[in-house]
Motif scaffolding. Structure first.
Motif, short mmCIF file in Angstrom:
data_model
loop_
_atom_site.label_atom_id
_atom_site.label_comp_id
_atom_site.label_asym_id
_atom_site.label_seq_id
_atom_site.Cartn_x
_atom_site.Cartn_y
_atom_site.Cartn_z
N ASP A 98 33.74 35.69 20.94
CA ASP A 98 35.16 36.33 21.22
C ASP A 98 35.07 36.86 22.72
O ASP A 98 36.27 36.57 23.17
N LEU A 99 34.09 37.67 22.91
CA LEU A 99 34.15 38.10 24.51
C LEU A 99 34.19 37.05 25.31
O LEU A 99 34.71 37.14 26.34
N ALA A 100 33.42 35.86 25.21
CA ALA A 100 33.45 34.56 25.91
C ALA A 100 34.57 34.08 26.07
O ALA A 100 35.35 33.81 27.11
N VAL A 101 35.58 34.12 24.90
CA VAL A 101 37.00 33.46 24.78
C VAL A 101 37.77 34.45 25.64
O VAL A 101 38.64 33.94 26.51
N LYS A 102 37.76 35.76 25.45
CA LYS A 102 38.74 36.67 26.11
C LYS A 102 38.50 36.39 27.53
O LYS A 102 39.35 36.55 28.43
N SER A 103 37.10 36.60 28.00
CA SER A 103 36.74 36.44 29.32
C SER A 103 37.35 35.24 30.05
O SER A 103 38.12 35.35 31.22
N SER A 104 37.33 33.93 29.43
CA SER A 104 37.90 32.53 29.76
C SER A 104 39.38 32.91 29.98
O SER A 104 39.82 32.34 31.09
N GLN A 105 39.94 33.57 28.86
CA GLN A 105 41.56 33.50 28.93
C GLN A 105 42.02 34.46 30.11
O GLN A 105 42.94 34.06 30.82
N LEU A 106 41.10 35.36 30.37
CA LEU A 106 41.58 36.50 31.70
C LEU A 106 41.55 35.65 33.02
O LEU A 106 42.17 35.84 33.73
N ILE A 107 40.27 35.02 32.94
CA ILE A 107 40.05 34.17 34.12
C ILE A 107 41.10 33.07 34.26
O ILE A 107 41.52 32.78 35.46
N ASN A 108 41.49 32.61 33.28
CA ASN A 108 42.53 31.47 33.43
C ASN A 108 43.92 32.22 33.80
O ASN A 108 44.75 31.69 34.57
N LEU A 109 44.08 33.36 33.16
CA LEU A 109 45.17 34.15 33.61
C LEU A 109 45.42 34.61 35.05
O LEU A 109 46.44 34.44 35.69
N ALA B 7 46.26 31.44 37.12
CA ALA B 7 47.61 31.02 37.00
C ALA B 7 48.41 32.10 37.78
O ALA B 7 49.44 31.57 38.32
N LEU B 8 48.13 33.36 37.55
CA LEU B 8 49.11 34.39 38.27
C LEU B 8 48.84 34.15 39.86
O LEU B 8 50.10 34.21 40.51
N ASN B 9 47.69 34.03 40.14
CA ASN B 9 47.61 33.94 41.54
C ASN B 9 48.31 32.50 42.05
O ASN B 9 48.87 32.68 43.34
N ALA B 10 48.29 31.63 41.38
CA ALA B 10 48.70 30.36 41.93
C ALA B 10 50.32 30.57 41.89
O ALA B 10 50.75 29.83 42.98
N GLU B 11 50.58 31.09 40.84
CA GLU B 11 52.28 31.32 40.74
C GLU B 11 52.83 32.17 42.00
O GLU B 11 53.74 31.79 42.69
N LEU B 12 52.07 33.18 42.00
CA LEU B 12 52.60 34.20 43.12
C LEU B 12 52.35 33.67 44.34
O LEU B 12 53.13 34.08 45.31
N LEU C 91 38.92 37.00 40.47
CA LEU C 91 38.58 35.64 40.41
C LEU C 91 36.92 35.52 41.29
O LEU C 91 36.25 34.72 40.86
N SER C 92 36.80 36.18 42.31
CA SER C 92 35.55 36.30 42.99
C SER C 92 34.43 37.00 42.23
O SER C 92 33.38 36.33 41.86
N LEU C 93 35.05 37.93 41.21
CA LEU C 93 33.95 38.59 40.29
C LEU C 93 33.43 37.80 39.15
O LEU C 93 32.32 37.37 38.75
N ALA C 94 34.69 37.01 38.89
CA ALA C 94 34.40 35.98 37.72
C ALA C 94 33.28 34.92 38.17
O ALA C 94 32.59 34.16 37.21
N GLU C 95 33.48 34.38 39.36
CA GLU C 95 33.02 33.38 40.06
C GLU C 95 31.29 33.88 40.23
O GLU C 95 30.29 33.03 39.73
N GLN C 96 31.26 35.01 40.48
CA GLN C 96 29.79 35.53 40.64
C GLN C 96 29.13 35.70 39.13
O GLN C 96 27.98 35.44 38.90
#
Length: 203
Positions: free
Chosen positions: A38-49, A52-57, A189-194
Motif C-alpha cells: 500500500d505504501l509503495a502504491v501511494k508513493s507511486s501515485q504521489l510521484i505520478n501526481l 503530471a502537475l509539474n507538466a501541466e503547470l 521529483l528529485s527526492l523521488a528519484e533519489q
C-alpha cells in the motif's frame, strides 16, 4: 497408560499452540506485506501526481507567458497590451489539478495549500485577463463609435487603466507563486528519484 495419555495431551496442546503461533506469524507477515505494498502504491501515485502537475503547470505557464505574460510585463499602460487573451479559466486547461483533489489531501498541509493557492490564483488571473479584454473592447467600441462621447471615452479609459494596474500586480503575485510551486514539485521529483521507491514527505 496414564503417561501415554499425558504425552498425547501434551503433544496435542503443543501442536495446537504451534498452529496458533504459526498462523499469527503468517497473518502478521501478510499484514506487513500488504502495508508495504500500500505504501509503495501511494508513493507511486504521489510521484505520478507530481510529474503530471509539474507538466501541466509548466505547459500552462509557458503558454501564458508567450501569449500574455511577456507583453503584460513590458506594457507601461493598458493600451500597450494587445488583445491576445485566449485563456479563460472556464476552459479545461487544469484537468490534472481538477481531477486530483483526493490525492492533494494526502500531502502535508503546507504543500497542499501552496499547490491549491497557486492554481486558484492562476485561474483567477486568467478570468481577470478575460475581464480586462472586455473592458478594452468596450473602450475601442466607445472610441470608434458613430456618436463619439469624449466623457464616456475618458471614463472607460480610466477604468481600463485601473484594471491594467491591477493586472500588473496580480501577474507579479501569480508569477511568484507559480515559480515557487514548480520549484517545490521539482524538489519532490528529485527526492523521488533519489529514493527510487518513495518520496520523503509527510503523508
Amino acid at each position: 497408560m496414564e503417561s501415554l495419555v499425558v504425552s498425547l495431551v501434551v503433544a496435542l496442546l503443543a501442536g495446537f499452540i504451534g498452529a496458533i503461533i504459526g498462523s499469527k506469524a503468517v497473518s502478521y507477515g501478510h499484514y506487513r506485506y500488504a502495508q508495504k505494498r500500500d505504501l509503495a502504491v501511494k508513493s507511486s501515485q504521489l510521484i505520478n501526481l507530481f510529474q503530471a502537475l509539474n507538466a501541466e503547470l509548466t505547459a500552462l505557464w509557458e503558454r501564458y507567458m508567450a501569449v500574455v505574460g511577456g507583453g503584460l510585463e513590458k506594457a507601461i499602460k493598458g493600451e500597450d497590451l494587445p488583445i491576445a487573451v485566449i485563456f479563460t479559466a472556464t476552459h479545461n486547461y487544469f484537468s490534472v489539478y481538477d481531477n486530483s483533489a483526493q490525492l492533494l489531501g494526502t500531502l502535508d498541509p503546507e504543500s497542499a495549500k501552496r499547490i491549491i493557492e497557486t492554481y486558484i490564483n492562476l485561474k483567477a488571473l486568467l478570468d481577470e485577463l478575460h475581464n480586462y479584454n472586455q473592458i478594452a473592447q468596450k473602450h475601442r467600441d466607445v472610441r470608434l463609435g458613430a456618436n463619439l462621447n469624449l466623457y464616456e471615452v475618458n471614463q472607460v479609459r480610466e477604468e481600463m487603466e485601473d484594471y491594467f494596474r491591477l493586472l500588473k500586480k496580480r501577474h507579479a503575485q501569480v508569477k511568484g507563486q507559480v515559480l515557487l510551486t514548480l520549484e517545490m514539485l521539482k524538489e519532490f521529483l528529485s527526492l523521488a528519484e533519489q529514493s527510487r521507491t518513495s518520496v520523503q514527505i509527510k503523508i
